[in-house]
Design a protein around this motif. Structure first.
Motif, PDB file in Angstrom:
ATOM      1  N   ARG A 182      -4.400 -16.176 -49.975  1.00 21.77           N
ATOM      2  CA  ARG A 182      -3.823 -14.710 -50.196  1.00 21.77           C
ATOM      3  C   ARG A 182      -4.072 -14.457 -51.730  1.00 21.77           C
ATOM      4  NH1 ARG A 182       0.431 -13.206 -46.577  1.00 21.77           N
ATOM      5  NH2 ARG A 182       0.302 -14.575 -44.711  1.00 21.77           N
ATOM      6  N   VAL A 183      -4.197 -13.422 -52.154  1.00 29.18           N
ATOM      7  CA  VAL A 183      -4.415 -12.874 -53.326  1.00 29.18           C
ATOM      8  C   VAL A 183      -3.000 -11.843 -53.702  1.00 29.18           C
ATOM      9  CG1 VAL A 183      -5.642 -11.660 -55.287  1.00 29.18           C
ATOM     10  CG2 VAL A 183      -6.642 -13.076 -53.236  1.00 29.18           C
ATOM     11  N   ASN A 184      -2.063 -12.428 -54.644  1.00 32.13           N
ATOM     12  CA  ASN A 184      -0.844 -11.705 -54.892  1.00 32.13           C
ATOM     13  C   ASN A 184      -0.259 -11.273 -53.710  1.00 32.13           C
ATOM     14  OD1 ASN A 184      -1.680 -11.845 -57.594  1.00 32.13           O
ATOM     15  ND2 ASN A 184      -2.771  -9.853 -57.347  1.00 32.13           N
ATOM     16  N   ARG A 185      -0.019 -12.448 -52.622  1.00 31.11           N
ATOM     17  CA  ARG A 185       0.748 -12.396 -51.382  1.00 31.11           C
ATOM     18  C   ARG A 185       0.098 -11.319 -50.278  1.00 31.11           C
ATOM     19  NH1 ARG A 185       7.110 -11.967 -52.726  1.00 31.11           N
ATOM     20  NH2 ARG A 185       7.112 -13.941 -53.937  1.00 31.11           N
ATOM     21  N   GLU A 186      -1.141 -10.910 -50.656  1.00 28.60           N
ATOM     22  CA  GLU A 186      -2.128 -10.058 -49.686  1.00 28.60           C
ATOM     23  C   GLU A 186      -3.181 -11.167 -48.933  1.00 28.60           C
ATOM     24  OE1 GLU A 186      -3.639  -6.519 -51.104  1.00 28.60           O
ATOM     25  OE2 GLU A 186      -1.699  -6.062 -51.950  1.00 28.60           O
ATOM     26  N   VAL A 224     -10.981 -11.355 -57.838  1.00 26.25           N
ATOM     27  CA  VAL A 224      -9.980 -11.849 -58.633  1.00 26.25           C
ATOM     28  C   VAL A 224     -10.144 -11.526 -59.794  1.00 26.25           C
ATOM     29  CG1 VAL A 224      -9.129 -13.244 -56.525  1.00 26.25           C
ATOM     30  CG2 VAL A 224     -10.845 -13.887 -58.665  1.00 26.25           C
ATOM     31  N   ARG A 225      -8.745 -11.473 -60.644  1.00 21.15           N
ATOM     32  CA  ARG A 225      -8.695 -11.070 -62.247  1.00 21.15           C
ATOM     33  C   ARG A 225      -7.708 -11.859 -62.650  1.00 21.15           C
ATOM     34  NH1 ARG A 225      -9.005  -6.772 -59.332  1.00 21.15           N
ATOM     35  NH2 ARG A 225     -10.608  -4.985 -59.594  1.00 21.15           N
ATOM     36  N   PRO A 226      -7.703 -12.206 -64.161  1.00 18.71           N
ATOM     37  CA  PRO A 226      -6.856 -12.964 -64.761  1.00 18.71           C
ATOM     38  C   PRO A 226      -5.465 -12.412 -64.455  1.00 18.71           C
ATOM     39  CG  PRO A 226      -8.601 -12.700 -66.196  1.00 18.71           C
ATOM     40  CD  PRO A 226      -8.958 -11.772 -64.968  1.00 18.71           C
ATOM     41  N   GLY A 227      -4.319 -13.175 -64.073  1.00 16.54           N
ATOM     42  CA  GLY A 227      -2.933 -12.768 -63.818  1.00 16.54           C
ATOM     43  C   GLY A 227      -2.843 -12.776 -62.274  1.00 16.54           C
ATOM     44  N   ASP A 228      -4.014 -12.729 -61.432  1.00 15.65           N
ATOM     45  CA  ASP A 228      -3.706 -12.568 -59.918  1.00 15.65           C
ATOM     46  C   ASP A 228      -3.143 -14.065 -59.576  1.00 15.65           C
ATOM     47  OD1 ASP A 228      -4.598 -10.228 -59.576  1.00 15.65           O
ATOM     48  OD2 ASP A 228      -6.568 -10.975 -58.847  1.00 15.65           O
ATOM     49  N   VAL A 229      -2.223 -13.972 -58.640  1.00 18.41           N
ATOM     50  CA  VAL A 229      -1.791 -15.486 -57.902  1.00 18.41           C
ATOM     51  C   VAL A 229      -2.348 -15.738 -56.617  1.00 18.41           C
ATOM     52  CG1 VAL A 229       0.474 -16.572 -57.337  1.00 18.41           C
ATOM     53  CG2 VAL A 229       0.549 -15.216 -59.318  1.00 18.41           C
ATOM     54  N   ARG A 278      -1.275 -24.556 -51.706  1.00 14.32           N
ATOM     55  CA  ARG A 278      -1.512 -24.595 -53.414  1.00 14.32           C
ATOM     56  C   ARG A 278      -1.489 -23.187 -53.917  1.00 14.32           C
ATOM     57  NH1 ARG A 278      -6.433 -27.687 -56.016  1.00 14.32           N
ATOM     58  NH2 ARG A 278      -5.058 -27.349 -57.815  1.00 14.32           N
ATOM     59  N   ILE A 279      -0.633 -22.936 -55.066  1.00 17.43           N
ATOM     60  CA  ILE A 279      -0.397 -21.864 -55.650  1.00 17.43           C
ATOM     61  C   ILE A 279      -0.851 -21.857 -56.876  1.00 17.43           C
ATOM     62  CG2 ILE A 279       1.389 -20.107 -56.488  1.00 17.43           C
ATOM     63  CD1 ILE A 279       3.159 -21.493 -54.233  1.00 17.43           C
ATOM     64  N   LEU A 280      -2.047 -21.037 -57.364  1.00 14.32           N
ATOM     65  CA  LEU A 280      -2.638 -21.103 -58.494  1.00 14.32           C
ATOM     66  C   LEU A 280      -2.668 -19.691 -58.908  1.00 14.32           C
ATOM     67  CD1 LEU A 280      -5.687 -23.101 -57.395  1.00 14.32           C
ATOM     68  CD2 LEU A 280      -3.616 -23.987 -58.101  1.00 14.32           C
ATOM     69  N   LEU A 282      -9.295 -25.280 -66.955  1.00 16.17           N
ATOM     70  CA  LEU A 282      -8.859 -24.332 -67.864  1.00 16.17           C
ATOM     71  C   LEU A 282      -8.872 -22.738 -67.110  1.00 16.17           C
ATOM     72  CD1 LEU A 282     -10.970 -25.218 -70.886  1.00 16.17           C
ATOM     73  CD2 LEU A 282      -8.390 -25.584 -70.458  1.00 16.17           C
ATOM     74  N   LEU A 283      -9.181 -22.821 -65.691  1.00 15.76           N
ATOM     75  CA  LEU A 283      -9.497 -21.538 -65.163  1.00 15.76           C
ATOM     76  C   LEU A 283      -8.077 -21.071 -64.575  1.00 15.76           C
ATOM     77  CD1 LEU A 283     -12.978 -21.750 -63.613  1.00 15.76           C
ATOM     78  CD2 LEU A 283     -12.286 -20.706 -65.643  1.00 15.76           C
ATOM     79  N   PHE A 284      -7.273 -21.946 -64.426  1.00 16.77           N
ATOM     80  CA  PHE A 284      -6.114 -21.540 -63.593  1.00 16.77           C
ATOM     81  C   PHE A 284      -4.727 -22.388 -63.988  1.00 16.77           C
ATOM     82  CE2 PHE A 284      -7.973 -25.295 -61.499  1.00 16.77           C
ATOM     83  CZ  PHE A 284      -6.923 -25.988 -61.084  1.00 16.77           C
ATOM     84  N   GLN A 285      -3.789 -21.954 -63.620  1.00 14.96           N
ATOM     85  CA  GLN A 285      -2.423 -22.476 -64.036  1.00 14.96           C
ATOM     86  C   GLN A 285      -1.773 -22.738 -62.640  1.00 14.96           C
ATOM     87  OE1 GLN A 285       0.678 -20.346 -65.971  1.00 14.96           O
ATOM     88  NE2 GLN A 285       2.278 -21.829 -65.603  1.00 14.96           N
ATOM     89  N   ASP A 286      -1.506 -24.188 -62.423  1.00 18.49           N
ATOM     90  CA  ASP A 286      -1.022 -24.749 -60.930  1.00 18.49           C
ATOM     91  C   ASP A 286       0.440 -24.592 -60.874  1.00 18.49           C
ATOM     92  OD1 ASP A 286      -0.404 -25.690 -58.595  1.00 18.49           O
ATOM     93  OD2 ASP A 286      -1.750 -27.636 -59.130  1.00 18.49           O
ATOM     94  N   LEU A 287       0.941 -23.590 -60.106  1.00 19.61           N
ATOM     95  CA  LEU A 287       2.354 -23.073 -59.963  1.00 19.61           C
ATOM     96  C   LEU A 287       3.137 -23.687 -58.529  1.00 19.61           C
ATOM     97  CD1 LEU A 287       1.900 -19.128 -60.691  1.00 19.61           C
ATOM     98  CD2 LEU A 287       2.776 -21.097 -62.157  1.00 19.61           C
ATOM     99  N   THR A 288       2.360 -24.795 -57.961  1.00 19.47           N
ATOM    100  CA  THR A 288       2.637 -25.208 -56.940  1.00 19.47           C
ATOM    101  C   THR A 288       3.926 -26.124 -56.974  1.00 19.47           C
ATOM    102  OG1 THR A 288       0.360 -25.500 -55.998  1.00 19.47           O
ATOM    103  CG2 THR A 288       1.778 -26.764 -54.918  1.00 19.47           C
ATOM    104  N   PRO A 289       4.905 -25.885 -56.283  1.00 17.48           N
ATOM    105  CA  PRO A 289       6.152 -26.669 -56.497  1.00 17.48           C
ATOM    106  C   PRO A 289       6.066 -28.093 -56.193  1.00 17.48           C
ATOM    107  CG  PRO A 289       6.353 -25.130 -54.691  1.00 17.48           C
ATOM    108  CD  PRO A 289       5.222 -24.993 -55.551  1.00 17.48           C
ATOM    109  N   VAL A 290       6.721 -29.063 -56.776  1.00 12.01           N
ATOM    110  CA  VAL A 290       6.523 -30.300 -56.348  1.00 12.01           C
ATOM    111  C   VAL A 290       7.614 -30.704 -55.450  1.00 12.01           C
ATOM    112  CG1 VAL A 290       7.134 -32.697 -57.447  1.00 12.01           C
ATOM    113  CG2 VAL A 290       6.279 -31.057 -59.156  1.00 12.01           C
ATOM    114  N   ARG A 291       6.829 -31.436 -54.369  1.00 11.04           N
ATOM    115  CA  ARG A 291       7.756 -31.829 -53.110  1.00 11.04           C
ATOM    116  C   ARG A 291       8.578 -32.712 -53.373  1.00 11.04           C
ATOM    117  NH1 ARG A 291       3.342 -32.881 -48.422  1.00 11.04           N
ATOM    118  NH2 ARG A 291       5.170 -34.085 -47.889  1.00 11.04           N
TER     119      ARG A 291
END
Length: 102
Positions: free
Chosen positions: A34-38, A47-52, A62-64, A81-90
């Motif tokens: 999914r890109v930005n929930r879609e 995809v562009r910088p800022g997309d989740v 995984r949420i990147l 360096l291409l992404f920030q990992d936003l995946t919550p820790v289980r």
């Protein structure tokens, strides 16, 4: 294509989310990304910088956040360096031993 934009299959491959570009294409087409929930259904999605990205792979999610587009599939530190990992820790894995001693 504008600077910073890239096809999702190339980005997944360059960011080392999958091992090959063909696997990245299959992942995108399967509906597991999914890109930005879609939900996307084609590998040519830009995809562009800022997309989740929300990616369901190997029985985990995984949420990147896309920080940059890639130029090549480089080593892991370069790909990170291409992404920030936003995946919550289980919670069930916090404090769990990494390996059995003995």
């Amino acid at each position: 294509m504008a600077a910073g934009e890239q096809r999702i299959d190339k980005w997944l491959f360059f960011a080392r989310v999958v091992k090959s570009r063909s696997l990245a294409q299959k992942l995108a087409v399967s509906g597991a990304v999914r890109v930005n929930r879609e939900k996307i259904s084609h590998a040519a999605r830009i995809v562009r910088p800022g997309d989740v990205l929300t990616i369901s792979i190997h029985d985990r999610v995984r949420i990147l956040k896309v920080l940059d587009s890639g130029d090549r599939r480089g080593p892991a530190p370069e790909a990170a360096l291409l992404f920030q990992d936003l995946t919550p820790v289980r919670a069930d894995l916090v404090g769990a031993p990494l390996a059995e001693e003995g």
